[in-house]
Design a protein around this motif. Sequence first.
Motif, short mmCIF file in Angstrom:
data_model
loop_
_atom_site.label_atom_id
_atom_site.label_comp_id
_atom_site.label_asym_id
_atom_site.label_seq_id
_atom_site.Cartn_x
_atom_site.Cartn_y
_atom_site.Cartn_z
N HIS A 83 -7.46 4.92 0.00
CA HIS A 83 -6.51 4.89 -1.29
C HIS A 83 -5.43 4.10 -0.91
O HIS A 83 -4.82 3.34 -1.83
N SER A 85 -4.42 2.12 1.75
CA SER A 85 -4.70 0.68 1.91
C SER A 85 -4.89 -0.04 0.69
O SER A 85 -4.68 -1.22 0.71
N SER A 86 -5.53 0.45 -0.47
CA SER A 86 -5.61 -0.34 -1.62
C SER A 86 -4.62 0.09 -2.60
O SER A 86 -4.57 -0.30 -3.81
#
Length: 111
Positions: A83, A85-86
């Motif tokens: 989550h 990283s995005s």
Amino acid sequence: MAQLPAHKRLYRLDKFIVPVGALEEFLAKVKSTHQLLRNQAGFIQDFLLERPLSDEAIQIATLVEWQDQQSIDNARHAVMAAHKSSDFNAQAFTDRLGIKVEMGSYQPIAM
């Protein structure tokens, strides 16, 4: 590695009340998350279940069986890292879609 007996395993049961109009977007996110979970150590099996509530809402339940608490903790960290990283914020996502959430871990009762 030997698996623990079924009565020692743990289950993660999450329930969501999802407006029908948000169902497609919600399920896409759930399915991608479960793809990640299936690749984690200690994962045993998962289920994605639905129950119509009305013409406007549906209840979705996800049930994941884990080998032990450490497996759940490690999976939680993997999901949080994905989550981050995005740049995905789960609370903002459910708030935006009007989804009500109930999450919890369970263990079997010996019978």
